[in-house]
Design an enzyme around this catalytic site. Structure first.
Site, PDB file in Angstrom:
ATOM      1  CD1 TRP A  60     -17.091  51.047 -59.769  1.00 44.47           C
ATOM      2  CD2 TRP A  60     -19.231  50.845 -59.141  1.00 44.47           C
ATOM      3  NE1 TRP A  60     -17.854  50.938 -60.898  1.00 44.47           N
ATOM      4  CE2 TRP A  60     -19.173  50.815 -60.552  1.00 44.47           C
ATOM      5  CE3 TRP A  60     -20.463  50.726 -58.515  1.00 44.47           C
ATOM      6  CZ2 TRP A  60     -20.315  50.669 -61.337  1.00 44.47           C
ATOM      7  CZ3 TRP A  60     -21.606  50.582 -59.292  1.00 44.47           C
ATOM      8  CH2 TRP A  60     -21.523  50.555 -60.698  1.00 44.47           C
ATOM      9  CB  SER A 109     -14.762  45.611 -55.914  1.00 46.17           C
ATOM     10  OG  SER A 109     -15.185  46.562 -54.967  1.00 46.17           O
ATOM     11  CB  VAL A 146     -19.573  44.460 -54.184  1.00 46.57           C
ATOM     12  CG1 VAL A 146     -20.263  44.158 -55.518  1.00 46.57           C
ATOM     13  CG2 VAL A 146     -18.083  44.401 -54.354  1.00 46.57           C
ATOM     14  CB  ILE A 147     -24.269  47.846 -53.165  1.00 45.13           C
ATOM     15  CG1 ILE A 147     -23.391  48.538 -52.101  1.00 45.13           C
ATOM     16  CG2 ILE A 147     -25.743  47.884 -52.773  1.00 45.13           C
ATOM     17  CD1 ILE A 147     -23.693  49.999 -51.880  1.00 45.13           C
ATOM     18  CG  HIS A 161     -22.175  42.710 -62.294  1.00 48.78           C
ATOM     19  ND1 HIS A 161     -21.482  43.500 -61.405  1.00 48.78           N
ATOM     20  CD2 HIS A 161     -21.464  42.720 -63.436  1.00 48.78           C
ATOM     21  CE1 HIS A 161     -20.410  43.977 -61.999  1.00 48.78           C
ATOM     22  NE2 HIS A 161     -20.362  43.511 -63.228  1.00 48.78           N
TER      23      HIS A 161
HETATM   24  C1  DLZ Z   1     -19.870  47.175 -62.708  1.00 45.66           C
HETATM   25  C2  DLZ Z   1     -19.930  47.265 -61.213  1.00 45.66           C
HETATM   26  C3  DLZ Z   1     -21.174  47.182 -60.532  1.00 45.66           C
HETATM   27  C4  DLZ Z   1     -22.459  46.959 -61.245  1.00 45.66           C
HETATM   28  N1  DLZ Z   1     -21.226  47.299 -59.191  1.00 45.66           N
HETATM   29  C5  DLZ Z   1     -20.089  47.519 -58.498  1.00 45.66           C
HETATM   30  C6  DLZ Z   1     -20.136  47.665 -57.083  1.00 45.66           C
HETATM   31  O1  DLZ Z   1     -21.185  47.636 -56.427  1.00 45.66           O
HETATM   32  N2  DLZ Z   1     -18.951  47.855 -56.439  1.00 45.66           N
HETATM   33  C7  DLZ Z   1     -17.753  47.908 -57.101  1.00 45.66           C
HETATM   34  O2  DLZ Z   1     -16.711  48.066 -56.443  1.00 45.66           O
HETATM   35  N3  DLZ Z   1     -17.697  47.771 -58.433  1.00 45.66           N
HETATM   36  C8  DLZ Z   1     -18.814  47.596 -59.138  1.00 45.66           C
HETATM   37  N4  DLZ Z   1     -18.752  47.469 -60.484  1.00 45.66           N
HETATM   38  C9  DLZ Z   1     -17.447  47.660 -61.193  1.00 45.66           C
HETATM   39  C10 DLZ Z   1     -16.583  46.402 -61.253  1.00 45.66           C
HETATM   40  O3  DLZ Z   1     -15.984  46.136 -59.984  1.00 45.66           O
HETATM   41  C11 DLZ Z   1     -15.414  46.620 -62.261  1.00 45.66           C
HETATM   42  O4  DLZ Z   1     -14.786  47.849 -61.991  1.00 45.66           O
HETATM   43  C12 DLZ Z   1     -15.894  46.617 -63.705  1.00 45.66           C
HETATM   44  O5  DLZ Z   1     -16.627  45.452 -63.982  1.00 45.66           O
HETATM   45  C13 DLZ Z   1     -14.688  46.719 -64.680  1.00 45.66           C
HETATM   46  O6  DLZ Z   1     -13.799  45.614 -64.528  1.00 45.66           O
END
Ligand code: DLZ
Length: 144
Positions: A17, A51, A76-77, A83
């Site tokens: 991500w 993440s 993570v943003i 969430h």
């Molecule tokens: C679903 C999600 C969202 C909305 N945003 C991020 C993010 O900004 N950074 C990241 O690393 N992962 C994000 N994810 C995915 C979640 O970490 C995870 O992969 C899913 O919820 C599946 O378990």
């Protein structure tokens, strides 16, 4: 002072991500490990989708054995829903738990930012690269 890492073995678990950010974190971490003596064949990169999966990835890396430290890298943003908070808290708690219960250190390279620009500033931009810092911390903790 940073110990020499030539005999150390590392796993880097990196999230897909926001891959523009996590790719830059990874590049920083690998370069810094190698600058401090780590051999390319002793740096193993494992990718996970997001993440939240960093916890499982780090745990599996530990169970595989033969390594001195694990680095997790993610970005993570913040979005419009809570969430962000759940993911950040979950990963932080999960990695803390691994550090309290497992035999090798897990270094926490999770960027938790309000927007993409803040993340870019921290993965090789004006505020440095968190991947570099994590590499130094991993070497120090491997030696601990
Ligand atoms: C679903 C999600 C969202 C909305 N945003 C991020 C993010 O900004 N950074 C990241 O690393 N992962 C994000 N994810 C995915 C979640 O970490 C995870 O992969 C899913 O919820 C599946 O378990």
């Amino acid at each position: 002072e940073v110990p020499n890492a030539s005999k150390m073995c590392f796993v880097i678990v990196v999230s897909e991500w926001n891959s523009e950010v996590t790719g830059a974190l990874l590049e920083g971490a690998v370069n810094t490990l190698m600058k401090n003596g780590a051999l390319e064949e002793n740096i193993h990169v494992k990718r996970v989708p997001g993440s939240f999966e960093l916890i499982y990835g780090a745990h599996q890396a530990i169970l595989s054995g033969g390594i001195d430290a694990v680095i997790i890298l993610g970005s993570v943003i913040r979005g419009e829903t809570p969430h962000f908070d759940y993911i950040c808290q979950g990963v932080t708690y999960g990695i803390a738990r691994l550090n309290a219960t497992q035999e090798i250190p897990v270094i926490y390279g999770l960027l938790t930012t309000n927007d993409l620009q803040q993340a870019k500033d921290r993965c090789g931009g004006k505020l440095g690269n968190k991947g570099d810092e994590c590499a130094i911390d991993a070497i120090k903790m491997a030696k601990f």
